[in-house]
Write a protein that holds these residues in place. Structure first.
Motif: not given
Length: 282
Positions: A117-128
């Protein structure tokens, strides 16, 4: 005329809540009585529906699309976790590893998401978000599934639910009649100190009655203490989540109550603590 309409609306709401409560009580108590597969299925359904409502609240709260969580991962983790907990002698280390692996799984998915997605992520929010739902909802229900496997598990679970419901009723009636001092007005404006005390008394009376009826050891009175305090804390916890996410109810599945999580918010903390104390005692 307006007063009459308000009284009728309140009466209709009360009747709707009452009928819904009776139906839920019959389903839950029947499942506990028969136990085994039936209780596992009912508890799992309640857990997964509640989890869905929790994830929906989080996703409605998220303003940016890339910050949304992936509920499917949470459902898969929950099914695996409940299946593991339902075994004859579940190993705590296996359950802990499932939770840990789930976090690594989410982070791995977010790597691909950010890359494609060319730089879009939300790993902390998603995992949390995913893990908080599993820990908050799935784990307590898994504990209640494991509770049923004890020799006196049926009677303990019955007592747990009786105390939780008696606390709810006691707090509601006590607050209506005697309530004057706000307990936690910025979280739940309707809660009062008098209602809180009445809830504890109602829970203790229910536990004493259950001990007599089921011929349980007198030490099981601790269930009344747990449900009287932690049950109301569990109610406030869900209220806090709804305040922060801007939701009135977790859902609209149950007439007069809102969502499944709204109906079973108090039992989560109670079930978790009761299982923990019994593991220590037994």
């Amino acid at each position: 005329m307006a007063a009459l309409k308000n009284n009728k609306a309140e009466r209709d709401e009360f009747l709707l809540r009452s009928f819904s409560s009776i139906f839920i009580v019959l389903i839950v108590l029947s499942a506990i009585y028969y136990g085994n597969f039936i209780w596992t299925v009912i508890a799992s359904l309640i857990a997964l529906i509640s989890l869905s409502e929790y994830y929906n609240m989080l996703n409605r709260y998220a303003k940016i699309k890339s910050m949304k969580i992936s509920p499917g991962v949470g459902y898969i983790i929950s099914v695996i976790f409940i299946f593991a907990a339902a075994q004859e002698n579940p190993q705590p280390i296996i359950l802990a590893m499932i939770l840990s692996l789930s976090v690594f799984g989410v982070f791995t998915l977010e790597i691909f998401k950010r890359q494609f997605s060319h730089g879009n992520s939300s790993s902390i929010f998603n995992a949390g978000g995913i893990l908080s739902g599993v820990l908050y909802i799935t784990v307590p229900w898994a504990c209640m599934i494991m509770l049923r496997n004890y020799i006196i598990g049926r009677d303990i679970l019955m007592t747990l639910f009786f105390c939780t419901w008696a606390c709810d009723v006691g707090a509601y009636i006590g607050g209506k009649i005697f309530g004057s001092v706000k307990l936690c007005e910025f979280v739940s404006p309707g809660k009062t100190v008098q209602g809180f005390i009445a809830g504890i008394i109602g829970s203790l009376l229910a536990s004493a009655g259950a001990i007599y009826f089921f011929a349980l050891p007198s030490s099981m009175i601790f269930i009344g203490f747990i449900c009287g305090i932690s049950g109301q804390a569990g109610d406030l916890i869900e209220s806090l989540i709804k305040r922060e996410t801007g939701q009135k109810d977790s859902g609209n599945l149950i007439p007069g109550h809102g969502g499944m999580l709204d109906r079973f918010d108090s039992i989560l903390f109670n079930g978790l603590l009761t299982y923990l104390v019994l593991r220590i005692l037994l």
